[in-house]
Design a protein around this motif. Sequence first.
Motif, short mmCIF file in Angstrom:
data_model
loop_
_atom_site.label_atom_id
_atom_site.label_comp_id
_atom_site.label_asym_id
_atom_site.label_seq_id
_atom_site.Cartn_x
_atom_site.Cartn_y
_atom_site.Cartn_z
N ILE A 162 45.07 50.13 25.13
CA ILE A 162 44.75 48.81 25.68
C ILE A 162 45.56 48.65 26.96
O ILE A 162 46.72 48.25 26.95
N ASP A 163 44.94 49.02 28.09
CA ASP A 163 45.65 49.03 29.36
C ASP A 163 44.85 48.27 30.41
O ASP A 163 43.71 47.84 30.18
N ALA A 164 45.45 48.11 31.58
CA ALA A 164 44.80 47.35 32.65
C ALA A 164 43.54 48.05 33.15
O ALA A 164 42.57 47.39 33.55
N ASP A 165 43.53 49.37 33.13
CA ASP A 165 42.37 50.15 33.56
C ASP A 165 41.16 49.79 32.71
O ASP A 165 40.10 49.41 33.21
N ARG A 166 41.30 49.91 31.39
CA ARG A 166 40.18 49.61 30.50
C ARG A 166 39.79 48.14 30.54
O ARG A 166 38.61 47.80 30.50
N MET A 167 40.79 47.27 30.61
CA MET A 167 40.47 45.84 30.61
C MET A 167 39.68 45.44 31.84
O MET A 167 38.85 44.53 31.79
N ASP A 168 39.91 46.12 32.96
CA ASP A 168 39.11 45.81 34.14
C ASP A 168 37.74 46.45 34.06
O ASP A 168 36.72 45.77 34.26
N TYR A 169 37.66 47.76 33.78
CA TYR A 169 36.34 48.38 33.90
C TYR A 169 35.36 47.89 32.84
O TYR A 169 34.16 47.80 33.11
N SER B 7 26.03 42.13 27.87
CA SER B 7 27.01 41.21 27.28
C SER B 7 28.09 41.93 26.50
O SER B 7 29.07 41.32 26.09
N TYR B 8 27.94 43.25 26.29
CA TYR B 8 28.83 43.98 25.39
C TYR B 8 30.29 43.99 25.84
O TYR B 8 31.19 43.94 25.02
N GLY B 9 30.56 44.11 27.12
CA GLY B 9 31.92 44.38 27.58
C GLY B 9 32.81 43.17 27.72
O GLY B 9 33.94 43.28 28.21
N HIS B 10 32.34 42.00 27.32
CA HIS B 10 33.15 40.80 27.50
C HIS B 10 34.09 40.58 26.31
O HIS B 10 33.70 40.77 25.16
N PHE B 11 35.30 40.23 26.62
CA PHE B 11 36.31 39.92 25.60
C PHE B 11 37.29 38.93 26.20
O PHE B 11 37.24 38.64 27.41
N ASP B 12 38.16 38.40 25.40
CA ASP B 12 39.07 37.33 25.84
C ASP B 12 40.35 37.93 26.43
O ASP B 12 41.38 38.00 25.77
N MET B 13 40.27 38.35 27.70
CA MET B 13 41.43 38.95 28.35
C MET B 13 42.57 37.94 28.50
O MET B 13 43.75 38.31 28.38
N GLU B 14 42.23 36.70 28.75
CA GLU B 14 43.28 35.68 28.91
C GLU B 14 44.14 35.60 27.66
O GLU B 14 45.38 35.52 27.73
N ARG B 15 43.48 35.65 26.51
CA ARG B 15 44.21 35.59 25.26
C ARG B 15 45.06 36.85 25.07
O ARG B 15 46.24 36.76 24.65
#
Length: 429
Positions: A170-177, A188-196
């Motif tokens: 769980i890193d910044a690379d994956r969270m962005d791409y 719609s698959y790649g959306h998740f709650d990054m803020e949380r």
Amino acid sequence: MAYATQKLAEEKVFKDPVHRYIHVQDQVIWDLIATKEFQRLRRIRQLGTTYLVFHGAEHSRFSHSLGVYEIIRRMVDDVFANRPEWNKRERLVALCAGLLHDLGHGPFSHAFEHVFDLDHEYFTRAIILGNTEVNEVLRRVSKDFPKKVSEVIEKTYHNKQVVSLISSQIDADRMDYLQRDAYFTGVSYGHFDMERILRVMRPQPDQIVIKSTGMHAIEDYIMSRYQMYWQVYFHPVSRSAEVILRKTLERAKELYHAGYTFKHDIAHFHSFFENDVQLDAYIAMDESIILAYFQFWMSEEDAILSDLSQRFLNRKLFKFVEVDPSKDWEKLIRLEKLFDQAGIDPNYYLVMDSSSDLPYDFYRPGEEGERLPIYLQMPNKELSELSRSSDIVDAISGKRRTDHKLYYPKDLLHEEHPLHEKIIEIMHA
């Protein structure tokens, strides 16, 4: 003022569809973005051939790299600030490594690497450490700073906590791409709650952990990744385009070594065909160059090179059938012989392609490519590996999914062809 701590007179921002704004306050980051090696990433698509399936997927490695930098900036400036477990002296190396982590990607990335036996991570380090504008900027910080940035990307840096920001499960690379690719493909698959997730991240020695209260956000992230790989990254039509791209380059390379005279000079490819790729030649190669050569090759006298080039540019892609190599090897041998009899070269027109992904793994000491797991910080401050607390993650942990497809040009197997029925019968047996 020391260059490492020098701030811009006024903060610069990039408008971004995923993070709203990319904030740049450091002179070092601003200067790195301006280098020719970083600007080259504008001419490298993030998703390779996927634009031939999802027409919006035209975004670049440039925008992704800015996004990774922005997520790390938020981590170190907002989430980790004033936490004793985070060493603020690591801030700049983390930001630079995040910004530059994809610097060495070639055109169409993995297909290009496969043909010429190249490693984009090697070239990322070569650009950072070599005679480049990027290196010149980094050396202004200190003589050993390029080496530090390179080590973070290479995952050999002494502070594993910094490495984990850019390279972990769980890193910044994956969270962005995941978010960026979902946005530009329209899925719609790649959306998740990054803020949380950012709110519940906690720095620990040698790693980043997640507060147990954020477990469900992590579950959502992992399932988003799983869905993106099989619905977008491994899309069979995109893989068909990648097969044709790969085979086009392989054909050009074969012709070169056979002494074929090309109508147009292939100067950009000489070092690649000779397996002696120098850094300057690599940096000069981008997707605009590849596409220009494919335009040239459509008019070549070699029928295979011409056909494959026009197939890629005009999206005349191969069809596919599911196969199991362990069970269907006799079928594959028979098909190769029939393709030969039909005058269709199986080396270029009958291609096996495999995809494989491991969505999440726990720690397996001693294994090649071992992955550090995601740890939850429990209320008593003890750490618990994610799959021990999450039934959802436990269900997919360590389970590698693989599929195999056989690609072929259905249009060449027209009904009038004497071997048409036999080939189709074996293909779908």
